[in-house]
Design an enzyme around this catalytic site. Structure first.
Site, mmCIF file in Angstrom:
data_model
loop_
_atom_site.group_PDB
_atom_site.id
_atom_site.type_symbol
_atom_site.label_atom_id
_atom_site.label_comp_id
_atom_site.label_asym_id
_atom_site.label_seq_id
_atom_site.Cartn_x
_atom_site.Cartn_y
_atom_site.Cartn_z
ATOM 1 C CB SER A 53 -0.945 0.017 1.207
ATOM 2 O OG SER A 53 -0.234 0.171 2.415
ATOM 3 C CE LYS A 120 -2.880 2.139 4.793
ATOM 4 N NZ LYS A 120 -2.791 1.342 3.548
#
EC number: 3.4.21.89
Length: 326
Positions: A53, A120
């Site tokens: 990701s 993230k």
């Protein structure tokens, strides 16, 4: 009053125990382990990257140090925040406890012995209004969808932009253990004071139902942050499961200290360079016995596969070791 003869005192008994070399060594070892675990839980943690990701900033097989004292101090052996002295900045790469809605895989849990933790990038701060506009980009004979991000800070009337520019990937994607990322396009996106890579592609349309894709944008509640992966088409993030409370932000990713490409998902391809340049459909692959020797028996247990197949084919990414993360 003197001790009865033949019965050792408590003091002499304890002294005798700790003078025993094996007991003393065991005690020292346990003490060191406790101190290391306490340091890891509240000062400097070590994490590995199991998913794609954050490609290409973080690749599958990267190991990174996380500064868990960057924003607050937490009680050792727990993630309970004792006091806070700073907050995440726009563009920081952070680790955090994912919301319940993000718990989609069997065994996922926010607490317990093996809790789920995400890495993230912060793209929105408390009070920001975030507006994501899908833009078609024609490149190399193909159309790519770029999700351009505008942000309006709390109390401001005008939107600002995360500007971007198209980038040729060069050798950056030669060592991926992920074929989906190879169908995306590489860009550099500006954050205040620095630039970083992002991957974009048409899969970003998957999130278009979020309020952030509307013309008015979405407003981040106080005490919350918006997180997004740098691999935009292949990241489960705030566009899907919402914003992250400040108390769930655990630390800031600091540095890659080791990186290994296990080639688990691309073991059938002969060359990572050719795979990146030609794509999964055109790159040359192993067949028959060669394929089995590279990828192994899928029915074998993990330890056996690792010893017989994963270790012989692994590649250490020496150039990534020591990379400071921004």
């Amino acid at each position: 009053m003197s001790e009865p003869q033949g019965i050792p005192s408590k003091k002499s008994l304890l002294s005798a125990i700790f003078q025993d070399e094996s007991v003393s060594s065991t005690f020292s070892f346990v003490a060191i382990v406790v101190l290391v675990l306490a340091f890891k839980s509240s000062v400097l943690d070590a994490n590995n990257i199991p998913s794609g990701s954050m490609i290409p900033t973080l690749k599958i097989g990267d190991f990174l140090f996380v500064n868990k004292m960057r924003y607050s101090f937490r009680m050792p052996f727990t993630e309970k925040e004792l006091f806070r002295y700073d907050d995440p900045k726009r563009g920081d790469i952070v680790t955090f406890i994912p919301p319940e809605r993000a718990m989609t895989e069997p065994g996922d849990a926010r607490d317990g012995l093996f809790p789920k933790r995400y890495v993230k990038r912060v793209i929105g701060l408390p009070g920001d209004t975030i507006r994501i506009t899908l833009t078609n980009v024609h490149r190399d004979g193909h159309y790519s969808t770029y999700s351009a991000i505008d942000y309006k800070e709390k109390g401001q009337a005008e939107f600002k932009k995360y500007n971007y520019k198209e980038i040729s990937p060069g050798e950056l994607l030669y060592d991926l253990d992920n074929t989906r990322a190879l169908s995306a396009f590489l860009y550099k996106e500006e954050k205040p004071g620095f630039e970083h890579y992002v991957l974009e592609g048409s899969d970003s349309l998957y999130y278009h139902g979020s309020d952030c894709y509307k013309q008015t944008g979405c407003t981040i509640p106080e005490g919350h942050y918006m997180m997004e992966g740098d691999n935009r088409p292949d990241s489960s993030d705030s566009r899907y499961w919402g914003f992250v409370p400040r108390e769930d932000v655990l630390g800031k990713a600091a540095m890659i200290y080791f990186s290994v490409n296990w080639r688990d998902s691309v073991c059938q391809y002969k060359s990572g360079k050719e795979l990146a340049e030609k794509g999964p459909q055109q790159a040359e692959q192993y067949e028959g016995l060669e394929l089995r020797n590279k990828c192994g028996d899928p029915s074998a247990n993990w330890l056996l596969r690792t010893i017989l197949y994963r270790i012989p084919r692994m590649e250490i990414r020496w150039s990534r070791i020591g990379t400071i993360l921004r």
